[in-house]
Design a protein around this motif. Structure first.
Motif, PDB file in Angstrom:
ATOM      1  N   UNK A 175       0.938  -1.314  -0.110  1.00 32.56           N
ATOM      2  CA  UNK A 175       0.024  -0.041   0.015  1.00 32.56           C
ATOM      3  C   UNK A 175       0.876   1.098  -0.210  1.00 32.56           C
ATOM      4  N   UNK A 176       1.821   1.231   0.682  1.00 29.28           N
ATOM      5  CA  UNK A 176       2.650   2.409   0.893  1.00 29.28           C
ATOM      6  C   UNK A 176       3.392   2.686  -0.597  1.00 29.28           C
ATOM      7  N   UNK A 177       3.927   1.315  -1.022  1.00 21.53           N
ATOM      8  CA  UNK A 177       4.448   1.716  -2.374  1.00 21.53           C
ATOM      9  C   UNK A 177       3.580   2.262  -3.552  1.00 21.53           C
ATOM     10  N   UNK A 222      -1.698   5.777   9.496  1.00 24.64           N
ATOM     11  CA  UNK A 222      -2.472   5.058  10.162  1.00 24.64           C
ATOM     12  C   UNK A 222      -3.076   4.012   9.406  1.00 24.64           C
ATOM     13  N   UNK A 223      -3.638   2.994  10.174  1.00 25.05           N
ATOM     14  CA  UNK A 223      -4.144   2.010   9.363  1.00 25.05           C
ATOM     15  C   UNK A 223      -5.364   2.276   8.598  1.00 25.05           C
ATOM     16  N   UNK A 241      -6.011   2.520   4.682  1.00 25.20           N
ATOM     17  CA  UNK A 241      -7.228   1.784   3.928  1.00 25.20           C
ATOM     18  C   UNK A 241      -7.821   3.026   3.209  1.00 25.20           C
ATOM     19  N   UNK A 242      -8.161   4.285   3.886  1.00 26.85           N
ATOM     20  CA  UNK A 242      -8.947   5.147   3.297  1.00 26.85           C
ATOM     21  C   UNK A 242      -8.210   5.879   2.060  1.00 26.85           C
ATOM     22  N   UNK A 243      -6.939   6.294   2.324  1.00 21.76           N
ATOM     23  CA  UNK A 243      -6.085   6.741   0.989  1.00 21.76           C
ATOM     24  C   UNK A 243      -5.934   5.720  -0.247  1.00 21.76           C
ATOM     25  N   UNK A 244      -5.773   4.505   0.165  1.00 20.88           N
ATOM     26  CA  UNK A 244      -5.520   3.333  -1.014  1.00 20.88           C
ATOM     27  C   UNK A 244      -7.107   3.419  -1.529  1.00 20.88           C
ATOM     28  N   UNK A 245      -7.977   3.331  -0.911  1.00 22.31           N
ATOM     29  CA  UNK A 245      -9.532   3.079  -1.545  1.00 22.31           C
ATOM     30  C   UNK A 245      -9.910   4.577  -2.446  1.00 22.31           C
TER      31      UNK A 245
END
Length: 181
Positions: free
Chosen positions: A25-27, A44-45, A72-76
């Motif tokens: 996710x960070x990548x 955060x998670x 979770x939110x940013x990747x969504x």
């Protein structure tokens, strides 16, 4: 981390998978052209559980509000998948049932709507165009037992992405085998 997770027991595997997903996710966030400045930094998670006093299947899951910097939110947001927001509670069982690996491990005895298994590799003896035909499994027993287009239509209403199909075929694995979709 994913390779390491494959080689360890069930006590350690979830932790390695979690950190592998966190790094992936960070990548994704770091490579996203839509994020500017420090917006790629996930802090955060972004997803939380509560209700540990409840039955395991009823543990409550919430996401941070849209627009926050949790993973979770940013990747969504980056992947175009809406979050359900901090005001909406999702039961653990609902999330559990979205994971194909959990198909054989239900948390309760209720009727489940799990992911459907789809494959083009197993189609044999059905005369349809191979580019347009997919074999679908993990359909509820009551639908298979009914054996009708109506029962299948009603079942597939729970899967909006499965709308628009044209036909279905029942097949047998052998001369005396029970019919299957």
């Amino acid at each position: 981390m994913f390779q390491a997770a494959e080689g360890v027991g069930p006590q350690t595997r979830p932790l390695l998978v979690f950190y592998g997903l966190s790094q992936a996710g960070r990548a994704i966030a770091a490579a996203a052209v839509d994020l500017k400045g420090e917006d790629w930094n996930l802090v955060s998670h972004g997803i939380h559980a509560s209700g540990y006093h409840l039955d395991f299947a009823d543990i409550e899951i919430r996401t941070d509000p849209a627009g926050t910097a949790g993973s979770f939110v940013r990747l969504s947001q980056l992947l175009g998948s809406p979050v359900w927001g901090n005001d909406t509670v999702v039961r653990l069982e609902e999330v559990w049932d979205t994971l194909p690996a959990n198909l054989e491990y239900p948390l309760t005895a209720r009727e489940r709507f799990t992911p459907l298994y789809a494959s083009t590799d197993m189609i044999r003896g059905i005369d349809f165009h191979p580019l347009l035909t997919v074999e679908v499994g993990d359909i509820l027993d009551r639908v298979v037992d009914a054996g009708s287009r109506t029962a299948l239509d009603e079942f597939l209403q729970s899967y909006p992405g499965a709308a628009g199909y044209e036909d279905f075929a029942r097949r047998r694995a052998g001369d005396h085998a029970e019919p299957d979709y």
